[in-house]
Structures are given as structure tokens and as C-alpha cells.
Design a protein around this motif. Structure first.
Motif, PDB file in Angstrom:
ATOM      1  N   ARG A  29      -2.068   3.431 -10.391  1.00 57.73           N
ATOM      2  CA  ARG A  29      -2.119   3.962  -9.022  1.00 57.73           C
ATOM      3  C   ARG A  29      -1.341   5.252  -8.858  1.00 57.73           C
ATOM      4  O   ARG A  29      -1.387   5.888  -7.809  1.00 57.73           O
ATOM      5  CB  ARG A  29      -1.556   2.930  -8.043  1.00 57.73           C
ATOM      6  CG  ARG A  29      -2.592   1.991  -7.505  1.00 57.73           C
ATOM      7  CD  ARG A  29      -2.078   1.082  -6.410  1.00 57.73           C
ATOM      8  NE  ARG A  29      -1.023   1.638  -5.563  1.00 57.73           N
ATOM      9  CZ  ARG A  29      -0.670   1.135  -4.382  1.00 57.73           C
ATOM     10  NH1 ARG A  29      -1.298   0.069  -3.913  1.00 57.73           N
ATOM     11  NH2 ARG A  29       0.294   1.661  -3.686  1.00 57.73           N
ATOM     12  N   ILE A  68      -7.343  -4.190  -8.424  1.00 52.63           N
ATOM     13  CA  ILE A  68      -7.629  -2.970  -9.172  1.00 52.63           C
ATOM     14  C   ILE A  68      -8.456  -3.351 -10.383  1.00 52.63           C
ATOM     15  O   ILE A  68      -8.138  -4.327 -11.077  1.00 52.63           O
ATOM     16  CB  ILE A  68      -6.337  -2.248  -9.596  1.00 52.63           C
ATOM     17  CG1 ILE A  68      -5.496  -1.886  -8.365  1.00 52.63           C
ATOM     18  CG2 ILE A  68      -6.648  -0.997 -10.403  1.00 52.63           C
ATOM     19  CD1 ILE A  68      -4.198  -1.182  -8.680  1.00 52.63           C
ATOM     20  N   TRP A 107     -16.649  -4.873   1.892  1.00 55.00           N
ATOM     21  CA  TRP A 107     -16.791  -4.637   0.456  1.00 55.00           C
ATOM     22  C   TRP A 107     -18.199  -4.099   0.197  1.00 55.00           C
ATOM     23  O   TRP A 107     -19.172  -4.693   0.669  1.00 55.00           O
ATOM     24  CB  TRP A 107     -16.597  -5.955  -0.289  1.00 55.00           C
ATOM     25  CG  TRP A 107     -16.610  -5.824  -1.779  1.00 55.00           C
ATOM     26  CD1 TRP A 107     -17.644  -5.458  -2.579  1.00 55.00           C
ATOM     27  CD2 TRP A 107     -15.515  -6.047  -2.649  1.00 55.00           C
ATOM     28  NE1 TRP A 107     -17.271  -5.446  -3.880  1.00 55.00           N
ATOM     29  CE2 TRP A 107     -15.968  -5.807  -3.968  1.00 55.00           C
ATOM     30  CE3 TRP A 107     -14.190  -6.435  -2.467  1.00 55.00           C
ATOM     31  CZ2 TRP A 107     -15.157  -5.941  -5.079  1.00 55.00           C
ATOM     32  CZ3 TRP A 107     -13.380  -6.576  -3.570  1.00 55.00           C
ATOM     33  CH2 TRP A 107     -13.857  -6.333  -4.852  1.00 55.00           C
ATOM     34  N   MET A 119       0.821  -1.205   0.000  1.00 53.22           N
ATOM     35  CA  MET A 119       0.000   0.000   0.000  1.00 53.22           C
ATOM     36  C   MET A 119       0.860   1.262   0.000  1.00 53.22           C
ATOM     37  O   MET A 119       0.452   2.304  -0.487  1.00 53.22           O
ATOM     38  CB  MET A 119      -0.940   0.004   1.209  1.00 53.22           C
ATOM     39  CG  MET A 119      -2.033  -1.062   1.138  1.00 53.22           C
ATOM     40  SD  MET A 119      -3.170  -0.843  -0.276  1.00 53.22           S
ATOM     41  CE  MET A 119      -2.501  -2.045  -1.431  1.00 53.22           C
ATOM     42  N   MET A 144      -9.749   0.601  -6.679  1.00 54.66           N
ATOM     43  CA  MET A 144      -8.866  -0.321  -5.964  1.00 54.66           C
ATOM     44  C   MET A 144      -9.527  -0.788  -4.681  1.00 54.66           C
ATOM     45  O   MET A 144     -10.059   0.014  -3.907  1.00 54.66           O
ATOM     46  CB  MET A 144      -7.536   0.349  -5.638  1.00 54.66           C
ATOM     47  CG  MET A 144      -6.578  -0.573  -4.876  1.00 54.66           C
ATOM     48  SD  MET A 144      -4.976   0.193  -4.512  1.00 54.66           S
ATOM     49  CE  MET A 144      -5.465   1.345  -3.218  1.00 54.66           C
ATOM     50  N   GLN A 145      -9.490  -2.089  -4.465  1.00 51.83           N
ATOM     51  CA  GLN A 145      -9.978  -2.712  -3.223  1.00 51.83           C
ATOM     52  C   GLN A 145      -8.785  -3.362  -2.526  1.00 51.83           C
ATOM     53  O   GLN A 145      -8.219  -4.329  -3.046  1.00 51.83           O
ATOM     54  CB  GLN A 145     -11.022  -3.766  -3.541  1.00 51.83           C
ATOM     55  CG  GLN A 145     -11.341  -4.702  -2.382  1.00 51.83           C
ATOM     56  CD  GLN A 145     -12.097  -4.011  -1.263  1.00 51.83           C
ATOM     57  OE1 GLN A 145     -13.139  -3.442  -1.484  1.00 51.83           O
ATOM     58  NE2 GLN A 145     -11.550  -4.064  -0.061  1.00 51.83           N
ATOM     59  N   PRO A 146      -8.352  -2.843  -1.378  1.00 48.28           N
ATOM     60  CA  PRO A 146      -7.292  -3.526  -0.627  1.00 48.28           C
ATOM     61  C   PRO A 146      -7.743  -4.924  -0.221  1.00 48.28           C
ATOM     62  O   PRO A 146      -8.925  -5.150   0.076  1.00 48.28           O
ATOM     63  CB  PRO A 146      -7.084  -2.635   0.601  1.00 48.28           C
ATOM     64  CG  PRO A 146      -7.618  -1.292   0.190  1.00 48.28           C
ATOM     65  CD  PRO A 146      -8.769  -1.589  -0.730  1.00 48.28           C
ATOM     66  N   ASP A 181       0.590  -2.835   5.210  1.00 43.57           N
ATOM     67  CA  ASP A 181      -0.469  -3.492   4.450  1.00 43.57           C
ATOM     68  C   ASP A 181      -0.028  -3.750   3.019  1.00 43.57           C
ATOM     69  O   ASP A 181       0.687  -2.948   2.418  1.00 43.57           O
ATOM     70  CB  ASP A 181      -1.730  -2.618   4.420  1.00 43.57           C
ATOM     71  CG  ASP A 181      -2.518  -2.724   5.711  1.00 43.57           C
ATOM     72  OD1 ASP A 181      -2.083  -3.479   6.595  1.00 43.57           O
ATOM     73  OD2 ASP A 181      -3.551  -2.048   5.828  1.00 43.57           O
ATOM     74  N   CYS A 201      -3.912  -5.917  -3.214  1.00 44.72           N
ATOM     75  CA  CYS A 201      -5.072  -5.171  -3.662  1.00 44.72           C
ATOM     76  C   CYS A 201      -5.617  -5.774  -4.952  1.00 44.72           C
ATOM     77  O   CYS A 201      -4.936  -6.548  -5.636  1.00 44.72           O
ATOM     78  CB  CYS A 201      -4.733  -3.692  -3.897  1.00 44.72           C
ATOM     79  SG  CYS A 201      -3.514  -3.407  -5.196  1.00 44.72           S
ATOM     80  N   SER A 221     -14.484  -0.188   1.363  1.00 47.39           N
ATOM     81  CA  SER A 221     -13.070   0.190   1.369  1.00 47.39           C
ATOM     82  C   SER A 221     -12.523   0.411  -0.043  1.00 47.39           C
ATOM     83  O   SER A 221     -11.329   0.605  -0.221  1.00 47.39           O
ATOM     84  CB  SER A 221     -12.244  -0.883   2.088  1.00 47.39           C
ATOM     85  OG  SER A 221     -12.535  -2.169   1.573  1.00 47.39           O
TER      86      SER A 221
END
Length: 333
Positions: free
Chosen positions: A250, A166, A189, A134, A177-179, A161, A164, A192
Motif C-alpha cells: 500500500r 488486498i 463490489w 485506511m 484493494m477493496q475496503p 474506516d 480491507c 470501490s
């Protein structure tokens, strides 16, 4: 590597559950021939076990898993749907189950890349990047070094962290983007999810550029010449897999250049997902002549001129194309 089959079977099964098996056609690297051989029973069992372990986690991600464990015949059936050859018409998915095998084996960067192509156009791209940090500062470090340092200093969630997904849909004007959740961490979900955008840097002297780690299928020397001629001053960020596309989307890097050696043909699953993600994040992707990549000719990017350029914006893109033009005739590619 059994992992490729396992990912293909898992993704194929989930897509079939969502859209119906008759509506799912996938272009992917692995077929079932080796798994069907008489001496492959142990390998098939390993693949099946891995698939069932993955699908047992599906509810954590808002998906429905199977009611009972899949048998080997069902796993083979799922992999057998990965036999499309693509083409200019119709709808098919393209999947690279483990993009960046060396990165995966070494605990470094790799990606699971899935794209949906309709009538030759990439309309949806998804990149799963399990080891993507991250904090972008960690991207240039080997994953094992990251683990060592994290044990020596007090960890914080923001500092350490990683991982992810994307994704982007053509025409949406955004990439998201979802970590990934940590083990035993509850996934939130889509609360975040956050948008990502390409960098605003258009000065080559400030730009970070990516290139493949491996030299077998790309020319580092020509890339270095282009970088020097256009004023790129930073050392190249050598990253395995389509994580390079994720880095540009990103805003962690500005340029990706790849110039294949003579005789090497780029496969569509190595680029499709990354292309639409960068474009929807505000970037530009083309061949090294400035033309759009063509995903309508089967499993290869036929007609690719010179190489592939992906970058954060049109100013950098134009400068790269000009630098390639000026250097190409003197190259041996």
C-alpha cells in the motif's frame, strides 16, 4: 483456537463451491484430528456455528451461501480438504486462517492469507486485513487506543474506516484493494476497488521498516544492526502478521526484514500471499541473499538463506542485501 478451524472450513467450502471439491487442495495449519475426538463435541459445535454465521454473510460479498446450514459432518469434510503437503507440481491453495494470533486476540492487526500455487509458483495472493486502518498514521497505534481516540473526537468516514482485502494475480502488473464494509453497510463490489502501489521512497533515512512483534522467531538485534548500517533512522514499525506485506504494497512502509533464529523454519502460508501482492504492486521480495523464495518444497521455505527481505524497490533491496552481507559473519544467527 476454534477460529482457525472456522476460517479453514469457511474458505474451503467457498472454494469447493466455486471450483468443485475434487479440484480443491489446501495446505493449512490445522487438521481435523482434535475435532474428531470424543470430548470435542462442544468445540466442534462452536466451530460449526461460527462457520454458518460466516456463510450467512456470503451474499453481501457477491457469493452464494449454502441453502441450509452446514452440519458438523460437512464442516469436518471442508476442513479435511486442508491436508495437502504442497510440492513442486500441480495446483494447491495455501491458507493461514488467522495470521497473527496474538494480534487477533488483542484486537490488533492480523490477517487471513490465501494464495494459489501452481507448479511451485505463487500465481494468486489474497490478504484480508480486518483491522487495517485506511489512514496509515493509525497503523502504528494499538487498536484499543484507536477505539478510545475515535470516541473522543468526531468521527468521519475517511478518518476512522478500517479493514480491507488486498489481492493480486501474478503477471497482472497490479495489486488491488477493496475496503471492507461496516456492519449493516451495503457492499459495493467491485466499484470501490482501487489499485495500490509501493512507495517511491528509496532513501533509507526516509524509509519506514517493519519487523515482527514477537522476538521468539526473529532477531530484533540483528535487524537493528542492519537498519543502522544502511542509514534507516525511523523507529521500526512492529506489526503482527502479514499485514507487514500489505503495508509495503500500500506504500505505508518501505521495508520488511525478518531474520529467523537458528532452527526456525518459515512456513509457506506465512509468506505466499504477501509475496505476489508486493511484487505486483511494484516491490521486491527475496531471501537475504537476494534469491527468490521457493514455494515448491512442501510446507516449509526450504533453502531459505539467512532471512527474508521485502521492500518497495530495487535500490533499497540492493542496499539491504549489501548491509546483510557486511554484518552476517559477525552475527550469531
Amino acid at each position: 483456537m476454534y477460529t482457525d478451524w472456522s476460517v479453514q472450513a469457511t474458505v474451503s467450502w467457498l472454494l469447493s463451491e466455486s471450483f468443485g471439491s475434487k479440484n480443491v487442495s489446501i495446505v493449512a495449519e490445522e487438521d481435523i484430528q482434535k475435532l474428531c475426538k470424543a470430548d470435542a463435541a462442544g468445540l466442534l459445535a462452536t466451530v460449526s456455528n461460527t462457520v454458518n454465521e460466516c456463510l450467512a454473510e456470503a451474499p453481501r460479498f457477491g457469493l452464494k451461501g449454502p441453502n441450509i446450514s452446514l452440519g458438523t459432518s460437512e464442516v469436518l469434510e471442508a476442513i479435511s480438504r486442508c491436508n495437502s503437503t504442497g510440492g513442486p507440481t500441480g495446483r494447491f491453495w495455501t491458507l493461514d486462517p488467522v495470521d497473527g494470533t496474538l494480534g487477533f486476540v488483542r484486537g490488533d492487526q492480523y490477517a487471513v492469507a490465501l494464495a494459489l500455487i501452481e507448479d511451485g509458483q505463487v500465481v494468486l495472493g489474497v490478504l484480508g486485513c480486518p483491522n487495517y486502518p485506511m489512514r496509515k498514521e493509525w497503523l502504528s497505534y494499538h487498536h484499543r487506543y484507536h477505539r478510545i481516540i475515535s470516541k473522543l473526537t468526531p468521527p468521519t468516514s475517511e478518518s476512522w474506516d478500517k479493514g480491507c482485502v488486498i489481492y493480486a494475480r501474478r503477471g497482472s502488473g497490479e495489486a488491488l484493494m477493496q475496503p471492507l464494509p461496516h456492519v449493516n453497510q451495503k457492499l459495493v463490489w467491485p466499484n470501490s476497488v482501487r489499485p495500490v502501489q509501493v512507495s517511491s521512497i528509496d532513501n533509507p533515512s526516509l524509509a519506514t521498516f517493519c519487523e515482527p512483534v514477537e522476538k521468539a522467531n526473529s532477531s530484533h538485534s540483528f535487524t537493528a544492526g542492519v537498519a543502522h548500517s544502511m542509514g534507516l533512522r525511523k523507529q521500526p514499525l512492529r506489526v503482527y502478521s502479514m499485514v507487514k506485506y500489505a503495508a509495503i504494497a500500500r506504500g505505508d512502509a518501505e521495508i520488511f526484514m525478518k531474520f529467523a533464529r537458528a532452527g526456525y523454519k518459515e512456513k509457506i502460508w506465512d509468506h505466499a500471499a504477501g509475496v505476489v501482492i508486493i511484487q505486483e504492486a511494484g516491490g521486491v521480495v527475496s531471501d537475504a541473499r537476494g534469491r527468490p523464495l521457493d514455494f515448491s518444497k512442501g510446507i516449509y521455505l526450504e533453502g531459505l538463506d539467512r532471512g527474508i527481505i521485502a521492500c518497495a524497490g530495487p535500490k533499497l533491496h540492493d542496499k539491504i542485501i549489501s548491509a546483510v552481507d557486511a554484518s552476517w559473519d559477525s552475527s550469531s544467527l
